[in-house]
Every structure is written in C-alpha cells, then in structure tokens.
Design an enzyme around this catalytic site. Sequence first.
Site, short mmCIF file in Angstrom:
data_model
loop_
_atom_site.label_atom_id
_atom_site.label_comp_id
_atom_site.label_asym_id
_atom_site.label_seq_id
_atom_site.Cartn_x
_atom_site.Cartn_y
_atom_site.Cartn_z
N LYS A 140 0.84 -1.20 0.00
CA LYS A 140 0.00 0.00 0.00
C LYS A 140 0.87 1.25 0.00
O LYS A 140 0.60 2.22 -0.73
CB LYS A 140 -0.93 0.00 1.22
CG LYS A 140 -2.03 -1.05 1.12
CD LYS A 140 -2.78 -1.26 2.43
CE LYS A 140 -3.75 -2.43 2.30
NZ LYS A 140 -4.39 -2.78 3.58
N GLN A 177 -4.27 -1.13 9.69
CA GLN A 177 -4.16 -2.47 9.12
C GLN A 177 -4.71 -3.49 10.12
O GLN A 177 -4.28 -3.55 11.27
CB GLN A 177 -2.69 -2.78 8.78
CG GLN A 177 -2.48 -4.12 8.11
CD GLN A 177 -3.12 -4.20 6.72
OE1 GLN A 177 -3.07 -3.26 5.94
NE2 GLN A 177 -3.76 -5.32 6.43
N ASP A 231 -11.06 3.04 4.27
CA ASP A 231 -11.48 1.64 4.21
C ASP A 231 -13.01 1.52 4.25
O ASP A 231 -13.55 0.43 4.11
CB ASP A 231 -10.89 0.85 5.39
CG ASP A 231 -9.66 0.06 4.98
OD1 ASP A 231 -9.47 -0.16 3.77
OD2 ASP A 231 -8.90 -0.36 5.89
#
Length: 295
Positions: free
Chosen positions: A54, A98, A121
């Site tokens: 990422k 994460q 997200d």
Amino acid sequence: MPPGQILDGKATAKAVRTDVAEGARRLQAQGTQPGLAVVLVGDDPASHVYVRNKDRAATDAGFAVQTRRLPAETSQADLLAVVRELGDDDAVHGILVQLPLPKHLDADEVVQAIPAHKDVDGLTLANVGLLAAGRPGLRPCTPAGCVELLDRYQLPIEGQHVVIVGRSMLVGKPLAQLMLARNATVTICHSRTQDLAAHCQRADIVVAAVGIPKLIQGDWLRPGAIVLDVGINRGEDGKLVGDVDFDSARERAAWITPVPGGIGPMTIAMLLANTLRSAAESSGVPLDSLGLAAR
Ligand code: NAD
C-alpha cells in the site's frame, strides 16, 4: 464451450492507479498533495507485506505517505492517541488501520475513532450507514474493486442476479449494497445457507468471499457465469489459492478472476481512489475535474 476469459485485476488496477496518479497531479497543481497514513501494530508478516504494498502504491501515485509502525504491545490508549492525532492532521486525507490488530486491542473502537471523511477503508458506522442509505460516502475498497473491475470490462450489472457467498462487514455486506445500488438482484449466502450449489447455479455473477480454499466448484456454475474470487488463502504448498476451484470453474465461466492477480490488486487501487476522493473533497476541488465519478 471455450474456457472462460480472465478478468485481469493486475492490469486493470494498474489502469486505475494511472488515472489516480493523474488526478493526484492535477490536485497537487491546485495546492493539495493527497496524504495517506497507514497504522500497523505488531509483527504479523502478512500485514507487513500488505502495508508495504500500500505504501509503495500510494507513493507511486504521488501521495505523501506516512506509515506508523507500532510495537505489538502498544496499548489501546496509545493506539487511539495515534489515530486521533492523524485525524487532526490536515495533511492526512486517508487513515488506514491495518487489520487484524493484536488480540488485546479493540479493533472496532480503533476503527470508529477514524473521522468518517478520512475513513478510506469505509468501515466506520457513518460510512456503513451512508452506503446502506444510498448516499455519497467512502466505500470499502474490496467491494468497490469488484464493481470497478466489472465496469472496466464493461460487463453489465443492472438486472443481473449476483450471488455473494460471504456476509462480512468487509466484503459481502457492502458488496451487496453496492450491487443493489447498481440495480442488480442480490442473493447473500453464508455459513448457514442450505444448498449453496443451487444458489450459485442461479447466478449471472458469483462472488466468493469466504476464506475456504476452492469451496466453489465448477459444476455449481451456470455456463457463461461471471466469477469474482475474493478469497486469499495459503495452500499447503505455500501458494495463494482462492475460494473458487479455478480450473473447473473456468470450464463453465465466461469470465473469471485469478488468485493472485484478481481482486487483490483492485483493492489497493480503490484505496488510492478513496484517498484522492477524500483529499479532493477536503480541499473543495470538484471530483469530476480529477476524473473521479460522483457517488
Ligand atoms: P470473514 O471470515 O469475515 O467472513 C467469511 C464469510 O464466509 C462469513 O460471512 C461466513 O458466513 C461465510 N462462510 C463461512 N463458511 C461458509 C460456507 N461453508 N459456505 C458459505 N459461506 C461461508 O472473511 P472476509 O474478511 O469477508 O474475507 C473472506 C476472504 O476474502 C478471505 O479469504 C480473505 O482473506 C479474503 N479477502 C480478500 C481481500 C482482497 O483484497 N482480495 C480483502 C478482504 C478479504
């Protein structure tokens, strides 16, 4: 019937990333560099690989990236303080924590501490609600990647029967909402579904998001179906394998995603698109001027 054609997520994600990089260049010309912050707690090797990918993708797109690597024993209070600090930082437009977090931490509380407009997200309750209400918001990256992949191949969604196997908050449920918003007919299957094969046989589009290697068999598919395999499992030989038995499914499907190289790369591309969207909105730059569709 000839074997199904490959939906190449790697190449499509590259095209999305090129578009995002162009949008980022235009935004920067107006004084805003998109900023992404990634928070990683602990030593999970898979999480480190995901975060590195990422970080690299966002840097390549011209974003400012900061990765906060915190020790496994970080306390809930310290982690919340980092998320709140990033939430207050005007140079940060997207925050990603994460997952999974080490077991002593409350992941839900941490995710909900992300301001909704930086929640790239799409997991905060505000964004979950906006999606359910059909209102603009940040959408979860993996389901958004499924839709983007179909769109870029110009495969129809409206009126199609989409059978989604899996009902997680990360993939199955938001994907069902996105497909409904595109006027698909949606069936959601899960661990208590009876006769999963019969449901799959009625699908124009099957999406597998379960986490069980090769669960979906080729003879469960209608000839000509489209198959999106979200699953990422580590096989006994150490290789990555999806939730679909690729070889038998390809015999029946018209289109199918491979694992790896299917939905995985699309997920990262959509994270970048979400961050660009969030940066544009925070600086009042119209989305369409950056090549982003309004949602
Ligand atoms: P999850 O464990 O949260 O949810 C799994 C879902 O599958 C549940 O809703 C459950 O009801 C359902 N299920 C379990 N057993 C079943 C069965 N026998 N029949 C039908 N349904 C069953 O998982 P998740 O986070 O949604 O992830 C699913 C898979 O997708 C995993 O392999 C994960 O690694 C992968 N994943 C990939 C990406 C990507 O970028 N490609 C992103 C997220 C998740």
